[in-house]
Design a protein around this motif. Structure first.
Motif, PDB file in Angstrom:
ATOM      1  N   GLU A   1       0.848  -1.195   0.000  1.00 14.74           N
ATOM      2  CA  GLU A   1       0.000   0.000   0.000  1.00 14.74           C
ATOM      3  C   GLU A   1       0.884   1.245   0.000  1.00 14.74           C
ATOM      4  OE1 GLU A   1      -4.008   0.927   2.316  1.00 14.74           O
ATOM      5  OE2 GLU A   1      -2.274   1.027   3.662  1.00 14.74           O
ATOM      6  N   LYS A   2       0.718   2.086  -0.981  1.00 17.64           N
ATOM      7  CA  LYS A   2       1.516   3.308  -1.107  1.00 17.64           C
ATOM      8  C   LYS A   2       1.073   4.309  -0.042  1.00 17.64           C
ATOM      9  CE  LYS A   2       2.906   6.674  -4.653  1.00 17.64           C
ATOM     10  NZ  LYS A   2       4.337   6.323  -4.662  1.00 17.64           N
ATOM     11  N   GLU A   3       2.011   4.755   0.776  1.00 16.24           N
ATOM     12  CA  GLU A   3       1.706   5.726   1.828  1.00 16.24           C
ATOM     13  C   GLU A   3       1.926   7.159   1.348  1.00 16.24           C
ATOM     14  OE1 GLU A   3       0.336   4.965   4.574  1.00 16.24           O
ATOM     15  OE2 GLU A   3       0.866   2.889   5.067  1.00 16.24           O
ATOM     16  N   ASN A   4       3.006   7.370   0.626  1.00 19.31           N
ATOM     17  CA  ASN A   4       3.271   8.661  -0.022  1.00 19.31           C
ATOM     18  C   ASN A   4       4.242   8.421  -1.169  1.00 19.31           C
ATOM     19  OD1 ASN A   4       5.862   8.545   1.093  1.00 19.31           O
ATOM     20  ND2 ASN A   4       5.438  10.032   2.706  1.00 19.31           N
ATOM     21  N   HIS A   5       4.936   9.443  -1.610  1.00 17.77           N
ATOM     22  CA  HIS A   5       5.760   9.326  -2.818  1.00 17.77           C
ATOM     23  C   HIS A   5       6.941   8.381  -2.676  1.00 17.77           C
ATOM     24  CE1 HIS A   5       8.798  12.063  -1.021  1.00 17.77           C
ATOM     25  NE2 HIS A   5       7.737  12.570  -0.430  1.00 17.77           N
ATOM     26  N   ASP A   6       7.413   8.114  -1.448  1.00 21.08           N
ATOM     27  CA  ASP A   6       8.560   7.222  -1.317  1.00 21.08           C
ATOM     28  C   ASP A   6       8.443   6.219  -0.167  1.00 21.08           C
ATOM     29  OD1 ASP A   6       8.930   8.940   0.808  1.00 21.08           O
ATOM     30  OD2 ASP A   6      10.997   9.467   0.330  1.00 21.08           O
ATOM     31  N   ILE A   7       7.250   6.083   0.384  1.00 24.19           N
ATOM     32  CA  ILE A   7       7.035   5.159   1.501  1.00 24.19           C
ATOM     33  C   ILE A   7       5.891   4.207   1.159  1.00 24.19           C
ATOM     34  CG2 ILE A   7       6.322   4.957   3.913  1.00 24.19           C
ATOM     35  CD1 ILE A   7       7.791   7.576   4.446  1.00 24.19           C
ATOM     36  N   THR A   8       6.117   2.929   1.396  1.00 21.46           N
ATOM     37  CA  THR A   8       5.138   1.883   1.108  1.00 21.46           C
ATOM     38  C   THR A   8       4.980   0.985   2.323  1.00 21.46           C
ATOM     39  OG1 THR A   8       5.704   1.857  -1.251  1.00 21.46           O
ATOM     40  CG2 THR A   8       4.632  -0.112  -0.372  1.00 21.46           C
ATOM     41  N   SER A   9       3.756   0.591   2.618  1.00 16.60           N
ATOM     42  CA  SER A   9       3.513  -0.398   3.664  1.00 16.60           C
ATOM     43  C   SER A   9       3.397  -1.775   3.035  1.00 16.60           C
ATOM     44  CB  SER A   9       2.240  -0.068   4.451  1.00 16.60           C
ATOM     45  OG  SER A   9       2.484   0.936   5.411  1.00 16.60           O
ATOM     46  N   LEU A  10       4.106  -2.717   3.624  1.00 12.11           N
ATOM     47  CA  LEU A  10       4.097  -4.111   3.196  1.00 12.11           C
ATOM     48  C   LEU A  10       3.331  -4.913   4.232  1.00 12.11           C
ATOM     49  CD1 LEU A  10       5.200  -6.459   1.393  1.00 12.11           C
ATOM     50  CD2 LEU A  10       7.229  -6.456   2.864  1.00 12.11           C
ATOM     51  N   TYR A  11       2.274  -5.601   3.791  1.00 19.16           N
ATOM     52  CA  TYR A  11       1.437  -6.399   4.682  1.00 19.16           C
ATOM     53  C   TYR A  11       1.786  -7.872   4.506  1.00 19.16           C
ATOM     54  CZ  TYR A  11      -1.469  -2.222   5.332  1.00 19.16           C
ATOM     55  OH  TYR A  11      -1.931  -0.958   5.641  1.00 19.16           O
ATOM     56  N   LEU A  12       2.069  -8.533   5.624  1.00 20.15           N
ATOM     57  CA  LEU A  12       2.490  -9.930   5.616  1.00 20.15           C
ATOM     58  C   LEU A  12       1.587 -10.751   6.526  1.00 20.15           C
ATOM     59  CD1 LEU A  12       6.305  -9.256   6.135  1.00 20.15           C
ATOM     60  CD2 LEU A  12       5.171  -9.753   3.956  1.00 20.15           C
ATOM     61  N   LYS A  13       1.401 -12.007   6.134  1.00 19.69           N
ATOM     62  CA  LYS A  13       0.548 -12.882   6.922  1.00 19.69           C
ATOM     63  C   LYS A  13       1.174 -14.265   7.013  1.00 19.69           C
ATOM     64  CE  LYS A  13      -4.422 -13.432   7.679  1.00 19.69           C
ATOM     65  NZ  LYS A  13      -5.766 -13.154   7.113  1.00 19.69           N
ATOM     66  N   GLY A  14       0.872 -14.960   8.091  1.00 18.07           N
ATOM     67  CA  GLY A  14       1.414 -16.297   8.302  1.00 18.07           C
ATOM     68  C   GLY A  14       1.524 -16.540   9.787  1.00 18.07           C
ATOM     69  N   HIS A  15       1.793 -17.766  10.177  1.00 16.33           N
ATOM     70  CA  HIS A  15       1.879 -18.059  11.600  1.00 16.33           C
ATOM     71  C   HIS A  15       3.264 -18.532  11.975  1.00 16.33           C
ATOM     72  CE1 HIS A  15       0.803 -19.143  15.642  1.00 16.33           C
ATOM     73  NE2 HIS A  15       1.348 -20.337  15.458  1.00 16.33           N
ATOM     74  N   SER A  16       3.760 -17.961  13.059  1.00 17.46           N
ATOM     75  CA  SER A  16       4.996 -18.421  13.684  1.00 17.46           C
ATOM     76  C   SER A  16       4.862 -18.142  15.176  1.00 17.46           C
ATOM     77  CB  SER A  16       6.207 -17.678  13.113  1.00 17.46           C
ATOM     78  OG  SER A  16       7.374 -17.994  13.860  1.00 17.46           O
ATOM     79  N   THR A  17       5.188 -19.120  15.995  1.00 11.20           N
ATOM     80  CA  THR A  17       5.065 -18.927  17.446  1.00 11.20           C
ATOM     81  C   THR A  17       5.959 -17.788  17.932  1.00 11.20           C
ATOM     82  OG1 THR A  17       6.746 -20.650  17.758  1.00 11.20           O
ATOM     83  CG2 THR A  17       4.427 -21.319  17.893  1.00 11.20           C
TER      84      THR A  17
END
Length: 247
Positions: free
Chosen positions: A14-30
């Motif tokens: 997801e683009k936050e602004n002109h040079d910052i992006t959020s990366l969303y990750l999913k999965g399970h680890s204890t």
């Protein structure tokens, strides 16, 4: 390509602004079950028949969130590749690492000072506080070059109505920052320049306050000097240095 170790999967970017992006990750680890706000992960991405070298990023999501969120600024080949990651891409990780913002839940009065993308651990804390209906009193000083370099502005506005939160945006390259102020958002302030001792004093009683600082080294030193001038001892200020040892 070997896939030994802990792995998460890209859900979206997801683009936050002109040079910052959020990366969303999913999965399970204890190892992620007891993560805390302010901690970071070291991640590796697939690269032809191998994995990249590890890169550390603070988790900007709350610990309670099902999805891990890393908010990343472009600063080289690795970070520039983040916006182009496809859903389903595996991401190898280690962590969580770090102790920044430890025991912050127990601090009655909190001052956070962020420089640029150094706001990410504080966003994690604030999202955690929102989830838990926290009653802490929080003042966030966030230095950006211009308003276009900031992000999550709407979310922060909403948080000032849900938490005991005051946000001061200090805009280092905008001489008319006050024009962004709105009467319907009395706890959001805009100041030209930096978080100087005068600005800190205007919005904060430094006594009985827990201080947390995260940002580039020069910004950290500036804030530490300003706080010291106000009588705040350096040894009670918690600092995030982003240091990471892949070993």
């Amino acid at each position: 390509m070997e896939n030994n170790g802990k792995t998460l999967t890209v859900v979206k970017t997801e683009k936050e602004n002109h040079d910052i992006t959020s990366l969303y990750l999913k999965g399970h680890s204890t190892s992620l079950d007891n993560r805390k706000a302010g901690q970071y992960l070291s991640i590796r991405l697939p690269e032809e028949d191998k994995w990249t070298s590890p890169h550390p990023f603070t988790m900007s999501s709350a610990p309670e969130d099902e999805t891990i969120r890393l908010t990343i600024k472009k600063a080289g080949a690795f970070t520039s590749s983040i916006p182009d990651l496809k859903t389903g891409t595996p991401v190898k990780f280690s962590g969580p690492h770090g102790h920044f913002c430890r025991n912050i839940d127990n601090k009655e009065n909190i001052a956070m000072s962020a420089g640029g993308v150094g706001v990410t651990p504080f966003l994690s804390v604030l999202r955690h506080f929102k989830n838990t209906n926290a009653k802490n009193r929080i003042t966030l000083f966030w230095t950006s070059r211009t308003i276009d370099d900031a992000f999550s502005l709407k979310e922060l506005e909403e948080m000032t109505g849900m938490l005991d939160l005051t946000v001061i945006h200090t805009l280092s390259r905008d001489k008319e920052a006050a024009r962004f102020a709105r009467e319907d958002l009395p706890r959001i302030h805009y100041v030209s320049g930096y978080a100087t001792r005068e600005v800190i004093q205007e919005f904060l009683d430094v006594s009985n306050t827990a201080f947390f600082v995260c940002g580039p080294p020069r910004m950290q030193e500036f804030v530490l000097d300003e706080l010291q001038a106000l009588g705040v001892a350096r040894d009670i200020i918690e600092i995030e240095s982003f240091a990471f040892n892949p070993g």
